[in-house]
Design a protein around this motif. Sequence first.
Motif, PDB file in Angstrom:
ATOM      1  N   ASP A 149       0.842  -1.197   0.000  1.00 29.52           N
ATOM      2  CA  ASP A 149       0.000   0.000   0.000  1.00 29.52           C
ATOM      3  C   ASP A 149       0.883   1.255   0.000  1.00 29.52           C
ATOM      4  O   ASP A 149       1.918   1.299   0.670  1.00 29.52           O
ATOM      5  CB  ASP A 149      -0.908   0.024   1.235  1.00 29.52           C
ATOM      6  CG  ASP A 149      -2.068  -0.954   1.129  1.00 29.52           C
ATOM      7  OD1 ASP A 149      -2.285  -1.484   0.028  1.00 29.52           O
ATOM      8  OD2 ASP A 149      -2.738  -1.195   2.151  1.00 29.52           O
ATOM      9  N   GLU A 150       0.457   2.271  -0.736  1.00 30.39           N
ATOM     10  CA  GLU A 150       1.179   3.543  -0.778  1.00 30.39           C
ATOM     11  C   GLU A 150       0.302   4.642  -0.211  1.00 30.39           C
ATOM     12  O   GLU A 150      -0.849   4.819  -0.631  1.00 30.39           O
ATOM     13  CB  GLU A 150       1.578   3.895  -2.214  1.00 30.39           C
ATOM     14  CG  GLU A 150       2.331   5.207  -2.313  1.00 30.39           C
ATOM     15  CD  GLU A 150       2.779   5.529  -3.729  1.00 30.39           C
ATOM     16  OE1 GLU A 150       3.442   6.568  -3.915  1.00 30.39           O
ATOM     17  OE2 GLU A 150       2.460   4.740  -4.644  1.00 30.39           O
ATOM     18  N   ILE A 151       0.825   5.385   0.747  1.00 27.24           N
ATOM     19  CA  ILE A 151       0.072   6.484   1.358  1.00 27.24           C
ATOM     20  C   ILE A 151       0.238   7.725   0.478  1.00 27.24           C
ATOM     21  O   ILE A 151       1.335   8.264   0.341  1.00 27.24           O
ATOM     22  CB  ILE A 151       0.568   6.743   2.793  1.00 27.24           C
ATOM     23  CG1 ILE A 151       0.340   5.489   3.648  1.00 27.24           C
ATOM     24  CG2 ILE A 151      -0.152   7.949   3.399  1.00 27.24           C
ATOM     25  CD1 ILE A 151       0.836   5.599   5.063  1.00 27.24           C
ATOM     26  N   LEU A 152      -0.865   8.167  -0.110  1.00 25.84           N
ATOM     27  CA  LEU A 152      -0.845   9.293  -1.047  1.00 25.84           C
ATOM     28  C   LEU A 152      -1.062  10.629  -0.357  1.00 25.84           C
ATOM     29  O   LEU A 152      -0.430  11.626  -0.707  1.00 25.84           O
ATOM     30  CB  LEU A 152      -1.924   9.097  -2.123  1.00 25.84           C
ATOM     31  CG  LEU A 152      -1.847   7.808  -2.936  1.00 25.84           C
ATOM     32  CD1 LEU A 152      -3.036   7.725  -3.873  1.00 25.84           C
ATOM     33  CD2 LEU A 152      -0.544   7.736  -3.709  1.00 25.84           C
ATOM     34  N   ARG A 153      -1.973  10.664   0.621  1.00 22.38           N
ATOM     35  CA  ARG A 153      -2.286  11.884   1.361  1.00 22.38           C
ATOM     36  C   ARG A 153      -2.524  11.537   2.826  1.00 22.38           C
ATOM     37  O   ARG A 153      -3.025  10.448   3.141  1.00 22.38           O
ATOM     38  CB  ARG A 153      -3.525  12.579   0.777  1.00 22.38           C
ATOM     39  CG  ARG A 153      -3.237  13.416  -0.463  1.00 22.38           C
ATOM     40  CD  ARG A 153      -4.513  13.949  -1.108  1.00 22.38           C
ATOM     41  NE  ARG A 153      -5.266  12.847  -1.703  1.00 22.38           N
ATOM     42  CZ  ARG A 153      -4.995  12.322  -2.895  1.00 22.38           C
ATOM     43  NH1 ARG A 153      -3.997  12.791  -3.617  1.00 22.38           N
ATOM     44  NH2 ARG A 153      -5.710  11.329  -3.382  1.00 22.38           N
ATOM     45  N   LEU A 154      -2.191  12.478   3.677  1.00 21.40           N
ATOM     46  CA  LEU A 154      -2.419  12.311   5.111  1.00 21.40           C
ATOM     47  C   LEU A 154      -3.015  13.606   5.643  1.00 21.40           C
ATOM     48  O   LEU A 154      -2.399  14.668   5.536  1.00 21.40           O
ATOM     49  CB  LEU A 154      -1.103  11.992   5.837  1.00 21.40           C
ATOM     50  CG  LEU A 154      -1.233  11.613   7.312  1.00 21.40           C
ATOM     51  CD1 LEU A 154      -1.811  10.205   7.443  1.00 21.40           C
ATOM     52  CD2 LEU A 154       0.117  11.686   8.012  1.00 21.40           C
ATOM     53  N   GLY A 155      -4.228  13.516   6.150  1.00 20.58           N
ATOM     54  CA  GLY A 155      -4.887  14.724   6.633  1.00 20.58           C
ATOM     55  C   GLY A 155      -5.084  15.754   5.544  1.00 20.58           C
ATOM     56  O   GLY A 155      -5.054  16.967   5.807  1.00 20.58           O
TER      57      GLY A 155
END
Length: 447
Positions: A149-155
């Motif tokens: 999984d790749e985290i694209l945006r956080l908050g």
Amino acid sequence: MMDVMWSIAGFLVAIGVLVAFHEFGHYWVARRCGVKVLRFSIGFGKPLLTRRAADGVEWVVSAIPLGGYVKMLDSREAEVAEHERHLAFDQQPVRKRALIVAAGPVFNFILAVFFYWLIFVVGVEGMRPVIAAPAADSIAARAQLQAGDEILRLGGKDIATWEVLHTELIDQALNGESVIADVRTAAGATRQIELALQNARIDPAHLFDDLGLRPYDPPIAPVLESVLPGEAAERAGLQAGDRLLSVDGEPIASWQAWASWVRERAGAVVQLEFERQGQRLQREVIIGEVDSVGRFGASVAVSAEMWQDLRAEHRRGPVESVQAAMARTWQMSALTLKMMGRMVTGDVSVKNVSGPIQIAQVAGFSAQVGLVSFLGFLAIVSISLGVLNLLPVPMLDGGHLLFYAVEAVKGSPVSDQTMEMGARVGLLMLAGLMSLAFYNDIARLLS
């Protein structure tokens, strides 16, 4: 030896640049406010290099490279001729004195903006925030994140690299609330998950363990590149080119899996199956041991192309980079201040405080990595100097600003007795902070 030389060189360059710019802030604003400057010194103690300019300012490089100062004409320190009293610092209105004192930290922030601007224009290289399989029962595992999984945006903020993710997670964790992350799966689908950051320890030393987040590590084929003389692999008769197949009947999926398995079995006697030139062979291996950690004594061939798909480069135009650099400086300044506050409350360990030794090591390492890494290091330290100097502690710029604020309210300067008492308290506080920093540095070296 080369690492030591890099550390010394990196430290001297960093301190020289950051201190010089901080003190130049005081100097530049003092001259604009009509104050006579007597000396501009980089370092303390015995002068090593001295040059007197045509305007009378003495420019000095001193022996102890742990700071610097700007000495101005001041009737509290020496007798001032009547015709020069209007040039003395202490004779200026409180507004001008405050501007001169605040200029040092402000110039540190300006320098950080410049460094970040350069970084964004040149381009930031890093690893895409693709995660490995989260640890069982971690916050990431409970959020159903999976390997790949790749985290694209956080908050709501775009996440380009692991470095950006690291900073954002610390920042969000300090708020003590859950945060929404946009995730792209290995199959290409996108979804949103919620990370319960309120359940994590905010100390950076523990935060990522609680989250269960670590970079994805592409599986490396367990093919030996070399064996070390006298180690377990050589004693068992293994050679370069051997491909590990199984241990005690259990398949070896990757070099990482094998290395993890070995570390937990110091001194164990195992049956290792491997392939050599198309033939399956078996050997009995006695796992070596170093400080109670298992050791096999072989290296594996790793191709740089394996990580090519995980690399990311983030570059902006010169105009766009100005706003991005200012935003980054603001974020890191706020984060530094929050971390200091949490150290006071005990939520973050004081072991995170670093002194000259640790700073020198990081300076040397970042300088060896490359220009962008070193510029990032300089930006962080410049911000730290700016924030630290603005703290309302006597002996620091922030302490002087506090006294000037009191003077502006009451209409008269703070008494000499109060100033003297404040100086003693400030000196004790700074001595305690430096002692803690040196203790942490030495503890890290010994460990």
